[in-house]
Scaffold this motif. Structure first.
Motif, PDB file in Angstrom:
ATOM      1  N   LYS A 140      40.307  66.215  81.125  1.00 18.32           N
ATOM      2  CA  LYS A 140      41.324  66.113  82.174  1.00 18.32           C
ATOM      3  C   LYS A 140      41.307  67.315  83.109  1.00 18.32           C
ATOM      4  CE  LYS A 140      44.854  63.484  79.743  1.00 18.32           C
ATOM      5  NZ  LYS A 140      46.207  63.546  79.191  1.00 18.32           N
ATOM      6  N   SER A 197      40.655  62.473  77.235  1.00 15.88           N
ATOM      7  CA  SER A 197      40.405  63.729  76.546  1.00 15.88           C
ATOM      8  C   SER A 197      41.126  64.871  77.248  1.00 15.88           C
ATOM      9  CB  SER A 197      38.906  64.009  76.524  1.00 15.88           C
ATOM     10  OG  SER A 197      38.650  65.315  76.116  1.00 15.88           O
ATOM     11  N   ARG A 198      41.762  65.751  76.480  1.00 18.19           N
ATOM     12  CA  ARG A 198      42.489  66.871  77.084  1.00 18.19           C
ATOM     13  C   ARG A 198      41.557  67.824  77.809  1.00 18.19           C
ATOM     14  NH1 ARG A 198      45.981  68.832  72.168  1.00 18.19           N
ATOM     15  NH2 ARG A 198      45.684  66.850  71.169  1.00 18.19           N
TER      16      ARG A 198
END
Length: 134
Positions: free
Chosen positions: A6, A2-3
């Motif tokens: 991160k 997941s962005r």
């Protein structure tokens, strides 16, 4: 990954983070907050930084991003606290604080009186502004 998950969460000085098997507790100058961890999501602390990771790419991926956002908000809450500014827009709309009660005139036939909860402070710098802090 997941962005959102991160991204690391920086833990400022004066904040203590305790990571348990199923919960994370954040303590600071303004109080303590706790967050239950979802299944498959884990949090690791290294050098005053928190990193969120997940085991499987299913629901845990979505929950990892939410967990990271919640942790960042919790750290903000125990260091600076939460505050909101509300503006009343309307002819004759007014607000005033009297003791532990917020008195609102909102165009009803009667005034609206709201009891202020403990731990919350409300100020009215003008008749159409309400500052809520907690």
């Amino acid at each position: 990954m997941s962005r959102v998950a991160k991204q690391i969460v920086v833990v400022p000085t004066g904040v203590t983070v305790t990571i348990g098997a199923d919960a994370v507790t954040v303590k600071g100058a303004k109080g303590a907050l706790s967050l239950a961890l979802a299944a498959g999501v884990s949090v690791v602390q290294e050098n005053k930084q928190l990193q969120v990771s997940y085991a499987d790419p299913g629901e845990a991926r979505m929950r990892a991003g939410s967990t990271r956002a919640h942790l960042a908000n919790m750290i903000n809450g125990v260091t600076r606290g939460y505050d909101r500014k509300l503006d009343l827009v309307g002819v004759g709309f007014r607000a005033a604080v009297a003791g532990k009660t917020l008195n609102l005139t909102l165009g009803f036939s009667h005034p609206v009186n709201y009891a202020i909860p403990d731990g919350i402070s409300i100020e009215t710098p003008s008749q159409t502004e309400i500052l809520i802090k907690g």
